[in-house]
Motif scaffolding. Sequence first.
Motif, PDB file in Angstrom:
ATOM      1  N   PHE A  14       0.844  -1.182   0.000  1.00  9.87           N
ATOM      2  CA  PHE A  14       0.000   0.000   0.000  1.00  9.87           C
ATOM      3  C   PHE A  14       0.884   1.238   0.000  1.00  9.87           C
ATOM      4  N   GLY A 128       2.255  15.953  10.235  1.00 14.16           N
ATOM      5  CA  GLY A 128       1.818  14.669   9.711  1.00 14.16           C
ATOM      6  C   GLY A 128       2.685  14.128   8.596  1.00 14.16           C
ATOM      7  N   HIS A 220     -19.122  16.794  15.868  1.00 13.20           N
ATOM      8  CA  HIS A 220     -18.860  16.751  14.420  1.00 13.20           C
ATOM      9  C   HIS A 220     -17.368  16.560  14.144  1.00 13.20           C
ATOM     10  N   ASN A 221     -16.668  15.992  15.098  1.00 11.65           N
ATOM     11  CA  ASN A 221     -15.256  15.590  14.922  1.00 11.65           C
ATOM     12  C   ASN A 221     -14.314  16.765  14.694  1.00 11.65           C
ATOM     13  N   LYS A 303     -11.588  14.656  -0.621  1.00  8.74           N
ATOM     14  CA  LYS A 303     -11.486  13.296  -1.151  1.00  8.74           C
ATOM     15  C   LYS A 303     -12.323  13.233  -2.408  1.00  8.74           C
ATOM     16  N   SER A 306     -12.453   7.271  -3.403  1.00  7.12           N
ATOM     17  CA  SER A 306     -11.896   6.536  -2.266  1.00  7.12           C
ATOM     18  C   SER A 306     -10.385   6.393  -2.373  1.00  7.12           C
ATOM     19  N   ARG A 307      -9.818   6.741  -3.520  1.00  7.85           N
ATOM     20  CA  ARG A 307      -8.382   6.577  -3.711  1.00  7.85           C
ATOM     21  C   ARG A 307      -7.654   7.883  -3.991  1.00  7.85           C
ATOM     22  N   MET A 308      -8.356   8.957  -4.144  1.00  7.78           N
ATOM     23  CA  MET A 308      -7.688  10.178  -4.577  1.00  7.78           C
ATOM     24  C   MET A 308      -8.168  11.385  -3.786  1.00  7.78           C
ATOM     25  N   TYR A 341      -3.898   7.032  -3.697  1.00  5.87           N
ATOM     26  CA  TYR A 341      -3.565   5.979  -2.737  1.00  5.87           C
ATOM     27  C   TYR A 341      -3.836   4.608  -3.363  1.00  5.87           C
ATOM     28  N   PHE A 342      -2.988   3.653  -3.012  1.00  2.00           N
ATOM     29  CA  PHE A 342      -3.210   2.298  -3.533  1.00  2.00           C
ATOM     30  C   PHE A 342      -3.010   1.282  -2.420  1.00  2.00           C
TER      31      PHE A 342
ATOM     32  N   PRO B  73     -11.112   2.161   2.727  1.00  2.00           N
ATOM     33  CA  PRO B  73     -10.590   2.468   1.395  1.00  2.00           C
ATOM     34  C   PRO B  73      -9.063   2.616   1.392  1.00  2.00           C
ATOM     35  N   ALA B  74      -8.513   2.851   0.233  1.00  2.00           N
ATOM     36  CA  ALA B  74      -7.060   2.922   0.099  1.00  2.00           C
ATOM     37  C   ALA B  74      -6.467   4.040   0.944  1.00  2.00           C
TER      38      ALA B  74
END
Lengths: 342, 226
Positions: A14, A128, A220-221, A303, A306-308, A341-342, B73-74
Amino acid sequence: MVNALVLAVTLRVFGSAGAESQLTPANTASPLNPNNVAQIPLATNVSDATAFLDATPEDHAWKLHLKLRADSSDRGSDHGQIGEAYLQINPTPWLDITAGRMIEKWGTGYAWNPTAFIGPRKNPTDPGDRRSSYRGIDTIKTDVFIKGTNVSLYVMQHQTFAVRVYRLIANTDVSLHVFRDRSGTQQGISVARVFGDSLELHGEIARRRAVIGAQYTFPHNINVVAELYRGGDGLTQRQWTSFVALASQDIRGANNVYAPLRMGRNYEFIRVDVPFSRNDLELIAITNARDGSSIARATFSRKMTSRMSVYVIDTEFFGRAKSEFAYIQIRRATTFGARVYF
Amino acid sequence: MKTILFTLALFALPLHADEASAILARVDAARNPLPSFSVDVELTSTSATSTESSKFHVYGKGSDRSIVEFIAPATEKGKYLLMLRDAMWIYMPSASRPIRISPLQRLMGQASNGDVARTNFAIDYNPTSVASEGNTWVLDLVAKDPSIAYARVRLWVDKTTSEPSRADFYVVSGKLIKRAHYYDQGRRVEIEDLLRPGNKTQMKYANLAARQNPEKMFTKDSLGKW
Protein backbone atom coordinates in the motif's frame (compact mmCIF):
# COMPACT_ATOMS: atom_id res chain seq x y z
CA MET A 1 8.49 -26.30 0.84
CA VAL A 2 9.36 -22.88 -0.56
CA ASN A 3 6.07 -22.79 -2.46
CA ALA A 4 4.17 -23.68 0.68
CA LEU A 5 5.97 -20.96 2.60
CA VAL A 6 5.17 -18.50 -0.15
CA LEU A 7 1.53 -19.52 -0.16
CA ALA A 8 1.34 -19.17 3.64
CA VAL A 9 2.76 -15.64 3.64
CA THR A 10 0.52 -12.63 3.40
CA LEU A 11 1.92 -9.79 1.35
CA ARG A 12 0.45 -6.33 1.73
CA VAL A 13 1.35 -3.47 -0.50
CA PHE A 14 0.00 0.00 0.00
CA GLY A 15 1.09 3.59 -0.35
CA SER A 16 0.56 6.74 -2.32
CA ALA A 17 1.85 8.86 -5.15
CA GLY A 18 1.49 12.60 -5.31
CA ALA A 19 2.37 15.71 -7.23
CA GLU A 20 2.56 19.30 -6.06
CA SER A 21 3.11 22.73 -7.50
CA GLN A 22 4.36 25.28 -5.04
CA LEU A 23 4.37 29.03 -5.54
CA THR A 24 6.90 30.92 -3.41
CA PRO A 25 7.13 34.59 -4.31
CA ALA A 26 10.28 36.10 -2.86
CA ASN A 27 10.08 38.34 0.18
CA THR A 28 12.33 41.18 -0.90
CA ALA A 29 11.51 43.02 2.31
CA SER A 30 13.37 40.35 4.26
CA PRO A 31 16.84 41.50 5.33
CA LEU A 32 18.02 38.07 4.17
CA ASN A 33 16.68 38.42 0.64
CA PRO A 34 16.89 41.95 -0.77
CA ASN A 35 16.24 41.90 -4.51
CA ASN A 36 15.81 38.14 -4.17
CA VAL A 37 19.56 37.56 -3.77
CA ALA A 38 18.70 34.10 -2.48
CA GLN A 39 17.34 33.42 -5.99
CA ILE A 40 14.23 31.74 -4.75
CA PRO A 41 12.24 30.42 -7.70
CA LEU A 42 8.66 31.52 -8.03
CA ALA A 43 7.37 28.05 -8.79
CA THR A 44 8.57 24.54 -8.03
CA ASN A 45 6.99 21.27 -9.14
CA VAL A 46 7.61 18.09 -7.21
CA SER A 47 6.31 14.58 -7.23
CA ASP A 48 6.80 11.56 -5.03
CA ALA A 49 5.73 7.99 -4.61
CA THR A 50 5.90 5.89 -1.45
CA ALA A 51 5.21 2.20 -1.20
CA PHE A 52 4.95 0.15 1.98
CA LEU A 53 5.40 -3.61 1.72
CA ASP A 54 4.66 -6.02 4.55
CA ALA A 55 5.17 -9.76 4.36
CA THR A 56 4.24 -11.99 7.26
CA PRO A 57 3.03 -15.54 7.73
CA GLU A 58 -0.30 -16.40 9.27
CA ASP A 59 1.25 -17.03 12.70
CA HIS A 60 3.19 -13.72 12.61
CA ALA A 61 6.39 -15.54 13.52
CA TRP A 62 8.28 -12.99 11.48
CA LYS A 63 7.65 -9.89 9.44
CA LEU A 64 9.47 -8.20 6.60
CA HIS A 65 8.74 -4.51 6.14
CA LEU A 66 9.86 -2.09 3.46
CA LYS A 67 9.23 1.58 2.85
CA LEU A 68 10.42 2.67 -0.56
CA ARG A 69 10.25 6.24 -1.71
CA ALA A 70 11.10 8.13 -4.86
CA ASP A 71 10.81 11.84 -5.44
CA SER A 72 11.67 14.31 -8.12
CA SER A 73 11.69 18.06 -8.58
CA ASP A 74 12.04 20.34 -11.53
CA ARG A 75 14.54 22.31 -9.41
CA GLY A 76 16.76 19.43 -8.42
CA SER A 77 17.73 15.85 -9.04
CA ASP A 78 15.60 12.77 -8.61
CA HIS A 79 16.02 10.58 -5.57
CA GLY A 80 15.24 7.05 -4.53
CA GLN A 81 15.29 6.10 -0.89
CA ILE A 82 14.83 3.09 1.30
CA GLY A 83 13.03 4.70 4.19
CA GLU A 84 12.57 1.46 6.09
CA ALA A 85 13.77 -2.09 5.57
CA TYR A 86 13.69 -4.47 8.48
CA LEU A 87 13.12 -8.03 9.46
CA GLN A 88 11.34 -8.74 12.69
CA ILE A 89 11.21 -12.13 14.35
CA ASN A 90 8.98 -13.08 17.26
CA PRO A 91 10.66 -16.06 18.94
CA THR A 92 8.55 -15.96 22.09
CA PRO A 93 5.26 -14.33 23.11
CA TRP A 94 7.22 -11.79 25.14
CA LEU A 95 10.16 -11.04 22.84
CA ASP A 96 10.58 -9.41 19.43
CA ILE A 97 13.89 -8.85 17.68
CA THR A 98 14.12 -6.44 14.77
CA ALA A 99 17.06 -5.62 12.59
CA GLY A 100 17.42 -3.17 9.77
CA ARG A 101 16.31 0.33 9.05
CA MET A 102 13.27 1.57 10.90
CA ILE A 103 11.57 4.84 11.71
CA GLU A 104 11.24 5.06 15.47
CA LYS A 105 9.19 7.95 16.72
CA TRP A 106 9.13 8.63 20.40
CA GLY A 107 7.09 11.10 22.33
CA THR A 108 3.52 12.27 22.70
CA GLY A 109 3.72 15.83 21.39
CA TYR A 110 1.95 16.81 18.21
CA ALA A 111 4.22 19.50 16.73
CA TRP A 112 7.39 18.87 18.75
CA ASN A 113 8.92 15.80 20.35
CA PRO A 114 11.75 16.67 22.74
CA THR A 115 12.23 13.00 23.58
CA ALA A 116 12.59 11.90 19.95
CA PHE A 117 16.27 11.12 20.42
CA ILE A 118 16.46 8.60 17.60
CA GLY A 119 13.61 9.68 15.39
CA PRO A 120 13.48 12.07 12.46
CA ARG A 121 13.15 15.73 13.39
CA LYS A 122 9.58 16.85 12.96
CA ASN A 123 8.53 19.95 11.01
CA PRO A 124 5.91 21.68 13.20
CA THR A 125 4.25 23.19 10.13
CA ASP A 126 3.80 19.68 8.69
CA PRO A 127 3.53 17.39 11.71
CA GLY A 128 1.82 14.67 9.71
CA ASP A 129 4.63 14.43 7.11
CA ARG A 130 2.15 14.50 4.25
CA ARG A 131 4.76 13.40 1.67
CA SER A 132 6.07 10.50 3.80
CA SER A 133 9.59 11.84 3.61
CA TYR A 134 10.98 10.41 6.84
CA ARG A 135 13.90 7.99 6.72
CA GLY A 136 14.69 5.49 9.45
CA ILE A 137 17.80 4.65 11.42
CA ASP A 138 19.84 1.48 11.08
CA THR A 139 19.58 -0.46 14.29
CA ILE A 140 19.05 -3.76 16.03
CA LYS A 141 16.12 -3.52 18.35
CA THR A 142 14.90 -5.86 21.05
CA ASP A 143 11.40 -5.52 22.49
CA VAL A 144 10.64 -7.26 25.76
CA PHE A 145 7.06 -7.37 27.02
CA ILE A 146 6.85 -7.99 30.77
CA LYS A 147 3.48 -7.83 32.47
CA GLY A 148 2.25 -4.72 30.75
CA THR A 149 5.66 -3.06 30.52
CA ASN A 150 7.47 -2.74 27.19
CA VAL A 151 11.24 -2.38 27.24
CA SER A 152 12.86 -1.52 23.90
CA LEU A 153 16.63 -1.68 23.52
CA TYR A 154 18.38 -0.22 20.48
CA VAL A 155 21.94 -0.75 19.33
CA MET A 156 23.16 1.50 16.55
CA GLN A 157 26.40 2.30 14.81
CA HIS A 158 29.29 4.21 16.43
CA GLN A 159 28.62 2.97 19.94
CA THR A 160 25.18 4.49 20.07
CA PHE A 161 22.51 2.99 22.31
CA ALA A 162 18.99 3.83 23.31
CA VAL A 163 16.37 2.47 25.68
CA ARG A 164 12.70 3.18 26.02
CA VAL A 165 10.48 1.83 28.79
CA TYR A 166 6.74 2.17 28.36
CA ARG A 167 3.86 1.37 30.66
CA LEU A 168 0.22 2.32 30.88
CA ILE A 169 -0.20 3.55 34.46
CA ALA A 170 -3.63 4.64 35.71
CA ASN A 171 -4.78 5.10 32.11
CA THR A 172 -1.74 7.29 31.44
CA ASP A 173 0.91 6.52 28.80
CA VAL A 174 4.24 6.85 30.54
CA SER A 175 7.54 6.41 28.71
CA LEU A 176 11.10 6.83 29.91
CA HIS A 177 13.71 7.48 27.23
CA VAL A 178 17.49 7.21 27.40
CA PHE A 179 19.95 7.84 24.59
CA ARG A 180 23.70 7.53 24.66
CA ASP A 181 26.29 8.24 22.03
CA ARG A 182 29.88 9.41 22.00
CA SER A 183 28.88 12.91 23.00
CA GLY A 184 27.02 11.86 26.12
CA THR A 185 23.71 10.71 27.54
CA GLN A 186 20.26 12.21 27.27
CA GLN A 187 17.18 11.29 29.24
CA GLY A 188 13.56 12.17 28.86
CA ILE A 189 10.02 11.34 29.87
CA SER A 190 6.78 11.56 27.96
CA VAL A 191 3.20 11.18 29.17
CA ALA A 192 -0.28 11.25 27.69
CA ARG A 193 -3.72 10.78 29.16
CA VAL A 194 -7.30 11.00 28.00
CA PHE A 195 -9.97 12.54 30.21
CA GLY A 196 -13.59 11.80 29.47
CA ASP A 197 -14.73 11.51 25.89
CA SER A 198 -12.83 14.29 24.28
CA LEU A 199 -9.80 15.66 26.07
CA GLU A 200 -6.25 14.40 25.73
CA LEU A 201 -3.37 15.96 27.65
CA HIS A 202 0.26 15.24 26.87
CA GLY A 203 3.72 16.39 27.76
CA GLU A 204 7.40 15.63 27.23
CA ILE A 205 10.55 16.79 28.87
CA ALA A 206 14.16 16.15 28.01
CA ARG A 207 17.34 18.04 28.71
CA ARG A 208 16.72 21.68 27.68
CA ARG A 209 13.49 20.94 25.83
CA ALA A 210 9.90 20.44 26.87
CA VAL A 211 6.43 20.49 25.41
CA ILE A 212 3.02 20.48 27.01
CA GLY A 213 -0.21 20.26 25.10
CA ALA A 214 -3.84 19.34 24.85
CA GLN A 215 -6.12 17.92 22.22
CA TYR A 216 -9.89 18.31 22.32
CA THR A 217 -12.50 16.81 20.04
CA PHE A 218 -15.71 18.77 19.64
CA PRO A 219 -18.98 17.54 18.14
CA HIS A 220 -18.86 16.75 14.42
CA ASN A 221 -15.26 15.59 14.92
CA ILE A 222 -13.77 19.08 15.03
CA ASN A 223 -10.36 18.63 16.62
CA VAL A 224 -8.19 21.25 18.30
CA VAL A 225 -4.58 20.81 19.40
CA ALA A 226 -2.71 23.43 21.42
CA GLU A 227 0.90 23.19 22.58
CA LEU A 228 3.58 25.21 24.30
CA TYR A 229 7.17 24.39 23.46
CA ARG A 230 10.40 25.37 25.15
CA GLY A 231 13.63 24.65 23.27
CA GLY A 232 16.78 25.41 25.18
CA ASP A 233 18.80 25.12 21.98
CA GLY A 234 17.03 28.10 20.42
CA LEU A 235 18.41 31.62 20.47
CA THR A 236 18.24 33.85 23.50
CA GLN A 237 17.28 37.50 23.12
CA ARG A 238 20.95 38.44 23.11
CA GLN A 239 21.78 35.84 20.48
CA TRP A 240 18.85 37.04 18.36
CA THR A 241 20.09 40.60 18.61
CA SER A 242 23.50 39.39 17.38
CA PHE A 243 21.80 37.66 14.47
CA VAL A 244 19.94 40.82 13.54
CA ALA A 245 23.26 42.65 13.48
CA LEU A 246 24.84 39.88 11.39
CA ALA A 247 22.02 40.09 8.85
CA SER A 248 22.75 43.75 8.30
CA GLN A 249 26.44 43.03 7.62
CA ASP A 250 26.74 39.55 6.14
CA ILE A 251 23.67 38.34 4.26
CA ARG A 252 25.24 35.05 3.23
CA GLY A 253 26.44 34.29 6.75
CA ALA A 254 23.04 35.18 8.18
CA ASN A 255 21.27 32.96 5.63
CA ASN A 256 23.49 30.07 6.71
CA VAL A 257 22.51 30.59 10.34
CA TYR A 258 18.82 31.37 9.91
CA ALA A 259 16.59 28.43 10.83
CA PRO A 260 12.88 29.24 11.14
CA LEU A 261 11.29 27.89 14.35
CA ARG A 262 14.69 27.68 16.02
CA MET A 263 15.44 31.35 16.38
CA GLY A 264 13.61 31.56 19.69
CA ARG A 265 13.22 29.38 22.74
CA ASN A 266 9.47 29.46 23.32
CA TYR A 267 6.73 28.78 20.78
CA GLU A 268 2.98 28.43 20.84
CA PHE A 269 1.14 26.08 18.52
CA ILE A 270 -2.51 25.67 17.68
CA ARG A 271 -4.20 23.45 15.15
CA VAL A 272 -7.88 23.29 14.29
CA ASP A 273 -9.18 20.53 12.04
CA VAL A 274 -12.72 20.67 10.65
CA PRO A 275 -13.91 17.72 8.58
CA PHE A 276 -17.14 18.17 6.65
CA SER A 277 -18.54 15.72 4.15
CA ARG A 278 -15.64 14.73 1.84
CA ASN A 279 -13.69 17.85 2.78
CA ASP A 280 -11.24 18.78 5.46
CA LEU A 281 -10.07 22.20 6.58
CA GLU A 282 -6.99 22.43 8.76
CA LEU A 283 -5.60 25.63 10.27
CA ILE A 284 -2.21 25.73 11.96
CA ALA A 285 -0.64 28.75 13.65
CA ILE A 286 2.78 28.83 15.31
CA THR A 287 3.91 31.90 17.23
CA ASN A 288 7.30 32.92 18.56
CA ALA A 289 6.39 33.78 22.14
CA ARG A 290 9.19 36.33 22.41
CA ASP A 291 8.41 38.59 19.47
CA GLY A 292 4.88 37.54 18.52
CA SER A 293 5.73 36.73 14.91
CA SER A 294 3.78 33.86 13.44
CA ILE A 295 3.40 31.26 10.73
CA ALA A 296 -0.16 30.50 9.68
CA ARG A 297 -0.96 27.59 7.42
CA ALA A 298 -4.36 26.71 6.01
CA THR A 299 -4.99 23.44 4.22
CA PHE A 300 -8.13 22.54 2.34
CA SER A 301 -8.37 18.97 1.12
CA ARG A 302 -11.09 17.00 -0.58
CA LYS A 303 -11.49 13.30 -1.15
CA MET A 304 -12.41 13.05 -4.81
CA THR A 305 -12.76 9.26 -4.74
CA SER A 306 -11.90 6.54 -2.27
CA ARG A 307 -8.38 6.58 -3.71
CA MET A 308 -7.69 10.18 -4.58
CA SER A 309 -7.56 13.48 -2.78
CA VAL A 310 -6.66 17.01 -3.84
CA TYR A 311 -5.53 19.84 -1.64
CA VAL A 312 -4.48 23.45 -1.42
CA ILE A 313 -2.09 24.70 1.25
CA ASP A 314 -1.35 28.33 1.92
CA THR A 315 1.32 29.42 4.37
CA GLU A 316 1.61 33.05 5.43
CA PHE A 317 4.12 34.79 7.65
CA PHE A 318 3.43 37.63 10.03
CA GLY A 319 5.74 39.71 12.14
CA ARG A 320 6.96 43.22 12.75
CA ALA A 321 10.43 44.28 11.67
CA LYS A 322 13.28 42.38 13.33
CA SER A 323 11.02 39.56 14.41
CA GLU A 324 11.81 35.95 13.52
CA PHE A 325 9.36 35.47 10.67
CA ALA A 326 10.02 38.87 9.18
CA TYR A 327 13.29 37.32 8.01
CA ILE A 328 11.64 34.54 6.03
CA GLN A 329 12.93 34.78 2.47
CA ILE A 330 9.54 34.11 0.86
CA ARG A 331 6.33 36.13 1.15
CA ARG A 332 4.16 33.05 1.27
CA ALA A 333 4.02 29.46 0.07
CA THR A 334 0.99 28.24 -1.84
CA THR A 335 0.83 24.59 -2.77
CA PHE A 336 -1.58 22.79 -5.06
CA GLY A 337 -1.42 19.04 -4.84
CA ALA A 338 -3.06 15.75 -5.59
CA ARG A 339 -2.43 12.32 -4.11
CA VAL A 340 -3.48 8.87 -5.19
CA TYR A 341 -3.56 5.98 -2.74
CA PHE A 342 -3.21 2.30 -3.53
CA MET B 1 -50.82 -6.93 54.32
CA LYS B 2 -48.52 -3.95 53.86
CA THR B 3 -45.76 -5.77 55.68
CA ILE B 4 -46.10 -8.76 53.38
CA LEU B 5 -46.01 -6.59 50.25
CA PHE B 6 -42.97 -4.68 51.55
CA THR B 7 -41.14 -7.94 52.35
CA LEU B 8 -41.95 -9.34 48.93
CA ALA B 9 -40.66 -6.13 47.35
CA LEU B 10 -37.38 -6.46 49.28
CA PHE B 11 -36.92 -10.00 47.96
CA ALA B 12 -38.04 -8.95 44.45
CA LEU B 13 -35.45 -6.17 44.02
CA PRO B 14 -32.32 -8.37 44.28
CA LEU B 15 -33.91 -10.97 42.01
CA HIS B 16 -34.47 -8.34 39.28
CA ALA B 17 -30.87 -7.13 39.59
CA ASP B 18 -29.51 -10.69 39.38
CA GLU B 19 -31.78 -11.53 36.51
CA ALA B 20 -30.73 -8.42 34.58
CA SER B 21 -27.07 -9.20 35.15
CA ALA B 22 -27.57 -12.77 34.01
CA ILE B 23 -29.36 -11.65 30.89
CA LEU B 24 -26.59 -9.17 30.14
CA ALA B 25 -23.96 -11.85 30.60
CA ARG B 26 -25.82 -14.12 28.17
CA VAL B 27 -26.02 -11.28 25.65
CA ASP B 28 -22.28 -10.77 25.76
CA ALA B 29 -21.62 -14.50 25.60
CA ALA B 30 -23.82 -14.78 22.52
CA ARG B 31 -22.06 -11.84 20.87
CA ASN B 32 -18.54 -12.86 21.95
CA PRO B 33 -18.44 -16.65 21.67
CA LEU B 34 -14.66 -16.84 21.30
CA PRO B 35 -12.06 -15.73 23.86
CA SER B 36 -9.54 -14.88 21.14
CA PHE B 37 -10.74 -14.20 17.65
CA SER B 38 -10.57 -12.37 14.37
CA VAL B 39 -13.49 -11.07 12.35
CA ASP B 40 -14.00 -9.00 9.21
CA VAL B 41 -16.11 -5.88 9.51
CA GLU B 42 -17.59 -3.80 6.74
CA LEU B 43 -18.95 -0.35 7.55
CA THR B 44 -21.22 1.53 5.20
CA SER B 45 -22.19 5.06 6.15
CA THR B 46 -25.07 6.67 4.30
CA SER B 47 -26.47 10.15 4.39
CA ALA B 48 -28.79 12.13 2.18
CA THR B 49 -25.91 13.08 -0.11
CA SER B 50 -23.29 10.34 0.05
CA THR B 51 -22.35 6.76 0.84
CA GLU B 52 -18.96 5.72 2.21
CA SER B 53 -17.69 2.23 2.82
CA SER B 54 -14.80 0.94 4.88
CA LYS B 55 -13.46 -2.49 5.66
CA PHE B 56 -11.57 -3.71 8.69
CA HIS B 57 -10.09 -6.79 10.27
CA VAL B 58 -10.79 -6.88 14.00
CA TYR B 59 -8.66 -8.96 16.38
CA GLY B 60 -9.92 -9.45 19.91
CA LYS B 61 -8.81 -11.10 23.11
CA GLY B 62 -10.89 -11.40 26.26
CA SER B 63 -13.58 -8.86 26.77
CA ASP B 64 -11.64 -5.63 26.76
CA ARG B 65 -8.85 -5.79 24.17
CA SER B 66 -9.19 -5.32 20.44
CA ILE B 67 -7.28 -4.12 17.42
CA VAL B 68 -8.94 -2.74 14.32
CA GLU B 69 -6.88 -3.01 11.15
CA PHE B 70 -8.03 -0.67 8.35
CA ILE B 71 -8.25 -2.51 5.02
CA ALA B 72 -10.25 -0.14 2.80
CA PRO B 73 -10.59 2.47 1.39
CA ALA B 74 -7.06 2.92 0.10
CA THR B 75 -6.69 6.24 1.92
CA GLU B 76 -7.08 4.42 5.24
CA LYS B 77 -5.05 1.31 4.49
CA GLY B 78 -2.24 0.64 6.92
CA LYS B 79 -3.90 2.31 9.90
CA TYR B 80 -4.57 0.47 13.15
CA LEU B 81 -6.73 1.23 16.16
CA LEU B 82 -5.98 -0.32 19.55
CA MET B 83 -8.49 -0.41 22.38
CA LEU B 84 -7.61 -1.49 25.90
CA ARG B 85 -10.65 -1.02 28.10
CA ASP B 86 -11.18 2.73 27.83
CA ALA B 87 -7.81 3.65 26.35
CA MET B 88 -7.42 4.06 22.58
CA TRP B 89 -4.57 4.66 20.21
CA ILE B 90 -4.46 5.06 16.47
CA TYR B 91 -1.44 4.21 14.34
CA MET B 92 -0.95 5.71 10.91
CA PRO B 93 1.92 4.67 8.64
CA SER B 94 2.74 8.30 7.89
CA ALA B 95 3.05 9.13 11.58
CA SER B 96 4.93 5.89 12.39
CA ARG B 97 3.87 6.07 15.99
CA PRO B 98 0.68 5.39 17.90
CA ILE B 99 -1.28 8.48 18.90
CA ARG B 100 -3.54 8.55 21.93
CA ILE B 101 -7.11 9.46 21.01
CA SER B 102 -10.35 10.03 22.83
CA PRO B 103 -13.53 7.97 22.40
CA LEU B 104 -15.31 10.63 20.41
CA GLN B 105 -12.74 10.72 17.63
CA ARG B 106 -14.71 8.77 15.14
CA LEU B 107 -13.66 5.77 13.22
CA MET B 108 -16.06 6.66 10.48
CA GLY B 109 -19.60 7.64 9.94
CA GLN B 110 -21.96 6.89 12.75
CA ALA B 111 -19.83 4.25 14.36
CA SER B 112 -17.50 5.87 16.84
CA ASN B 113 -14.45 4.08 17.97
CA GLY B 114 -16.38 2.88 20.97
CA ASP B 115 -19.18 1.47 18.86
CA VAL B 116 -17.02 -0.56 16.54
CA ALA B 117 -14.42 -1.97 18.87
CA ARG B 118 -16.39 -2.34 22.11
CA THR B 119 -18.73 -5.29 22.28
CA ASN B 120 -19.08 -6.13 25.95
CA PHE B 121 -21.98 -4.50 27.80
CA ALA B 122 -21.36 -6.47 30.98
CA ILE B 123 -17.90 -4.96 31.41
CA ASP B 124 -18.95 -1.34 30.92
CA TYR B 125 -22.49 -1.16 32.24
CA ASN B 126 -24.58 -2.00 35.29
CA PRO B 127 -28.16 -3.10 34.66
CA THR B 128 -30.62 -1.06 36.71
CA SER B 129 -33.87 -2.68 35.63
CA VAL B 130 -35.32 -5.33 33.38
CA ALA B 131 -38.80 -5.53 31.93
CA SER B 132 -40.57 -7.98 29.69
CA GLU B 133 -42.14 -7.03 26.34
CA GLY B 134 -43.53 -10.14 24.68
CA ASN B 135 -40.61 -12.29 23.62
CA THR B 136 -38.10 -9.59 24.53
CA TRP B 137 -36.31 -8.44 27.66
CA VAL B 138 -35.79 -4.69 27.95
CA LEU B 139 -32.78 -3.76 30.09
CA ASP B 140 -31.78 -0.35 31.31
CA LEU B 141 -28.00 -0.05 31.63
CA VAL B 142 -25.92 2.64 33.29
CA ALA B 143 -22.23 3.15 32.51
CA LYS B 144 -19.90 2.09 35.29
CA ASP B 145 -17.34 4.73 34.43
CA PRO B 146 -17.87 8.38 33.39
CA SER B 147 -15.25 7.93 30.66
CA ILE B 148 -17.50 5.56 28.72
CA ALA B 149 -18.90 7.20 25.58
CA TYR B 150 -22.57 6.52 26.33
CA ALA B 151 -23.77 7.11 29.86
CA ARG B 152 -26.93 5.01 29.49
CA VAL B 153 -28.16 2.26 27.18
CA ARG B 154 -31.56 0.70 26.82
CA LEU B 155 -31.18 -2.79 25.39
CA TRP B 156 -33.80 -5.09 23.86
CA VAL B 157 -32.86 -8.79 24.04
CA ASP B 158 -34.56 -11.79 22.47
CA LYS B 159 -35.60 -14.12 25.29
CA THR B 160 -34.93 -17.26 23.26
CA THR B 161 -31.56 -16.52 21.70
CA SER B 162 -30.20 -13.87 24.12
CA GLU B 163 -29.28 -11.87 21.02
CA PRO B 164 -29.85 -8.10 21.17
CA SER B 165 -32.39 -6.74 18.72
CA ARG B 166 -32.16 -3.06 19.49
CA ALA B 167 -30.16 -0.64 21.64
CA ASP B 168 -30.74 3.03 22.41
CA PHE B 169 -27.66 5.04 23.40
CA TYR B 170 -27.92 8.09 25.66
CA VAL B 171 -25.26 10.63 26.55
CA VAL B 172 -24.77 11.98 30.05
CA SER B 173 -27.31 14.78 29.53
CA GLY B 174 -29.98 12.15 29.00
CA LYS B 175 -30.33 12.87 25.29
CA LEU B 176 -30.89 9.89 23.01
CA ILE B 177 -28.37 10.22 20.21
CA LYS B 178 -27.99 6.79 18.59
CA ARG B 179 -30.11 3.73 17.97
CA ALA B 180 -28.77 0.36 16.90
CA HIS B 181 -30.77 -2.48 15.34
CA TYR B 182 -29.24 -5.97 15.31
CA TYR B 183 -30.04 -8.51 12.59
CA ASP B 184 -28.90 -11.97 11.47
CA GLN B 185 -27.82 -13.08 14.95
CA GLY B 186 -25.76 -9.95 15.40
CA ARG B 187 -23.90 -10.29 12.11
CA ARG B 188 -25.45 -7.07 10.88
CA VAL B 189 -25.94 -3.92 12.91
CA GLU B 190 -27.56 -0.72 11.73
CA ILE B 191 -26.86 2.47 13.69
CA GLU B 192 -29.03 5.55 13.29
CA ASP B 193 -27.79 9.02 14.14
CA LEU B 194 -30.82 10.53 15.83
CA LEU B 195 -29.24 13.97 15.85
CA ARG B 196 -29.12 13.89 12.05
CA PRO B 197 -32.10 11.97 10.74
CA GLY B 198 -31.34 10.03 7.61
CA ASN B 199 -27.71 9.38 8.58
CA LYS B 200 -27.03 5.70 9.16
CA THR B 201 -24.13 3.32 9.47
CA GLN B 202 -24.40 -0.36 8.72
CA MET B 203 -21.87 -2.79 10.18
CA LYS B 204 -21.54 -6.29 8.78
CA TYR B 205 -19.49 -8.96 10.54
CA ALA B 206 -18.12 -11.94 8.60
CA ASN B 207 -15.56 -14.72 8.89
CA LEU B 208 -15.55 -14.84 12.67
CA ALA B 209 -12.83 -17.34 13.61
CA ALA B 210 -10.86 -18.42 16.63
CA ARG B 211 -7.32 -17.05 16.50
CA GLN B 212 -4.46 -17.13 18.98
CA ASN B 213 -3.76 -13.43 19.54
CA PRO B 214 -0.70 -13.02 21.81
CA GLU B 215 -0.78 -10.49 24.65
CA LYS B 216 2.01 -8.40 23.20
CA MET B 217 -0.13 -7.73 20.17
CA PHE B 218 -2.37 -5.54 22.33
CA THR B 219 0.29 -3.07 23.34
CA LYS B 220 0.76 0.42 22.02
CA ASP B 221 4.31 -0.25 20.88
CA SER B 222 3.26 -3.24 18.80
CA LEU B 223 0.77 -1.30 16.72
CA GLY B 224 1.72 -1.45 13.08
CA LYS B 225 4.64 -3.74 13.79
CA TRP B 226 3.10 -7.22 13.95
